[in-house]
Scaffold this active site. Structure first.
Site, PDB file in Angstrom:
ATOM      1  N   ARG A 232      30.748  44.041  11.565  1.00 55.85           N
ATOM      2  CA  ARG A 232      30.581  43.370  10.192  1.00 55.85           C
ATOM      3  C   ARG A 232      32.150  43.530   9.552  1.00 55.85           C
ATOM      4  O   ARG A 232      32.830  44.417   9.893  1.00 55.85           O
ATOM      5  CB  ARG A 232      29.746  44.078   9.522  1.00 55.85           C
ATOM      6  CG  ARG A 232      28.118  43.826   9.585  1.00 55.85           C
ATOM      7  CD  ARG A 232      27.862  42.176   9.411  1.00 55.85           C
ATOM      8  NE  ARG A 232      26.539  42.155   9.685  1.00 55.85           N
ATOM      9  CZ  ARG A 232      26.005  41.565  11.110  1.00 55.85           C
ATOM     10  NH1 ARG A 232      26.900  41.515  11.870  1.00 55.85           N
ATOM     11  NH2 ARG A 232      24.673  41.342  10.990  1.00 55.85           N
ATOM     12  N   GLU A 261      32.766  35.214   5.512  1.00 55.11           N
ATOM     13  CA  GLU A 261      32.673  34.022   6.606  1.00 55.11           C
ATOM     14  C   GLU A 261      32.106  32.918   5.926  1.00 55.11           C
ATOM     15  O   GLU A 261      30.980  33.100   4.960  1.00 55.11           O
ATOM     16  CB  GLU A 261      31.795  34.581   7.766  1.00 55.11           C
ATOM     17  CG  GLU A 261      32.275  35.707   8.255  1.00 55.11           C
ATOM     18  CD  GLU A 261      31.332  36.450   9.511  1.00 55.11           C
ATOM     19  OE1 GLU A 261      30.294  35.814   9.644  1.00 55.11           O
ATOM     20  OE2 GLU A 261      31.763  37.383  10.203  1.00 55.11           O
ATOM     21  N   HIS A 279      32.615  34.583  14.873  1.00 57.96           N
ATOM     22  CA  HIS A 279      31.327  35.165  14.798  1.00 57.96           C
ATOM     23  C   HIS A 279      30.105  34.807  15.967  1.00 57.96           C
ATOM     24  O   HIS A 279      29.224  34.373  15.676  1.00 57.96           O
ATOM     25  CB  HIS A 279      30.522  35.288  13.404  1.00 57.96           C
ATOM     26  CG  HIS A 279      29.567  36.418  13.323  1.00 57.96           C
ATOM     27  ND1 HIS A 279      29.265  36.917  12.040  1.00 57.96           N
ATOM     28  CD2 HIS A 279      28.812  37.054  14.054  1.00 57.96           C
ATOM     29  CE1 HIS A 279      28.523  38.106  12.277  1.00 57.96           C
ATOM     30  NE2 HIS A 279      28.247  38.118  13.419  1.00 57.96           N
TER      31      HIS A 279
END
Length: 315
Positions: A232, A261, A279
């Site tokens: 994360r 993000e 991601h």
């Protein structure tokens, strides 16, 4: 028996959405223009909530569903699901662990190899014609080096096992030592970073780990050390990381996740000592199908037996 009515918070893979629509009465919350008004009128109708690790379910949403019995999440991250609020209401929470371990661990090593050997940067060098006028500089060997892992959960252990194939010396830090593993435990992330050539983050997100990788940790990693994050973005102090990369106080970084993000610090775009990915660690056909199947199977198990196949640990 009435078909359970589910609320869908955020988009899911199309095939999973289509399958759930054949099994349940599903309503897309993401399509509602006025979510609070909709929940005020219809919140009592829903017994299940389907969401994802990227979207989650906060206390406000859980509180707006007075008949909620189960949350099924597509993903392994739980930091955006208010587990305390769910526990207070005795709401079961299911997620999709294990099925994505291998693909995430594979990508951790792809980033590690890429940033250490300069694969993406060298590819750009060739494409812009640079090889015609200049040799590519020497890079850093991976095999035989020291691999530090922050967070030795399911994914961390999969990363550590892959380290054996590269003859890496592996150590880890976690909230507590993990029983039954041979890798050495380091109680301090700073000391782990000081020891490691490569520091890979595989820790869960959330308030407990926010900015755990601080400027102090990055300075301990040092100008010969590399950081890889497939966990994360919140685990890293991103401003400190940008400063360390720009000033070359660490050798480089491979990043699949970021604090905000999909926004990535623009200071990183021109740097050849960082690899940036959107991601995608679990983003393979095989893994995403297995995750979708587990969401479906968790819901089926809960509504059939009252138990989830893979329940999240409630606080």
């Amino acid at each position: 028996m009435m078909t359970p009515r589910l609320l869908q918070n955020g988009r899911l893979p199309p095939a999973l959405e289509a399958e759930l629509a054949t099994l349940y009465d599903v309503h897309p919350l993401w399509a509602e223009p006025d979510v609070p008004a909709f929940l005020a009128r219809h919140g009592r109708e829903f017994v299940g909530l389907v969401t994802s690790a990227a979207v989650g379910a906060d206390a406000t949403l859980i509180g707006a569903l007075p008949r909620l019995r189960v949350i099924a999440s597509f993903g392994v991250g739980l930091d955006l699901i208010d587990l305390d609020a769910a526990a207070r209401r005795d709401v079961a929470v299911g997620f999709t662990p294990d099925v994505l371990n291998d693909c995430v661990a594979d990508l951790a090593f792809a980033l590690l190899l890429d940033v250490a050997r300069g694969v993406s940067a060298a590819d750009r060098h060739v494409r812009r014609g640079g090889w015609l006028s200049a040799r590519w500089p020497l890079t850093t060997r991976v095999s035989g080096k020291r691999l530090g892992i922050l967070g030795l959960g399911r994914i961390g252990r999969a990363i550590a096992r892959r380290g054996a194939g590269f003859d890496l010396d592996v150590r880890y830090t976690s909230r507590r030592p993990v029983e039954g593993v041979s890798w050495r435990f380091e109680p301090s992330v700073v000391e782990l970073a000081r020891w490691a050539d490569f520091l890979v983050i595989a820790a869960a997100g959330g308030t407990a780990t926010r900015h755990l990788v601080s400027a102090e940790v990055l300075d301990a990693l040092g100008p010969q050390g590399f950081l890889v994050n497939i966990a994360r973005g919140s685990v890293v102090d991103e401003a400190a990381l940008v400063d360390a990369l720009v000033a070359q106080r660490i050798a480089g970084a491979g990043l699949d996740v970021f604090e905000n993000e999909p926004n990535v610090p623009p200071e990183l775009f021109g740097l050849d000592n960082v690899v940036l990915l959107p991601h995608l660690a679990s983003g393979t056909h095989e893994t995403r199908k297995a995750m979708a199947d587990l969401v479906r199977d968790n819901l089926h198990a809960y509504f059939s037996t009252g138990r989830l196949l893979t329940p999240a640990p409630l606080h």
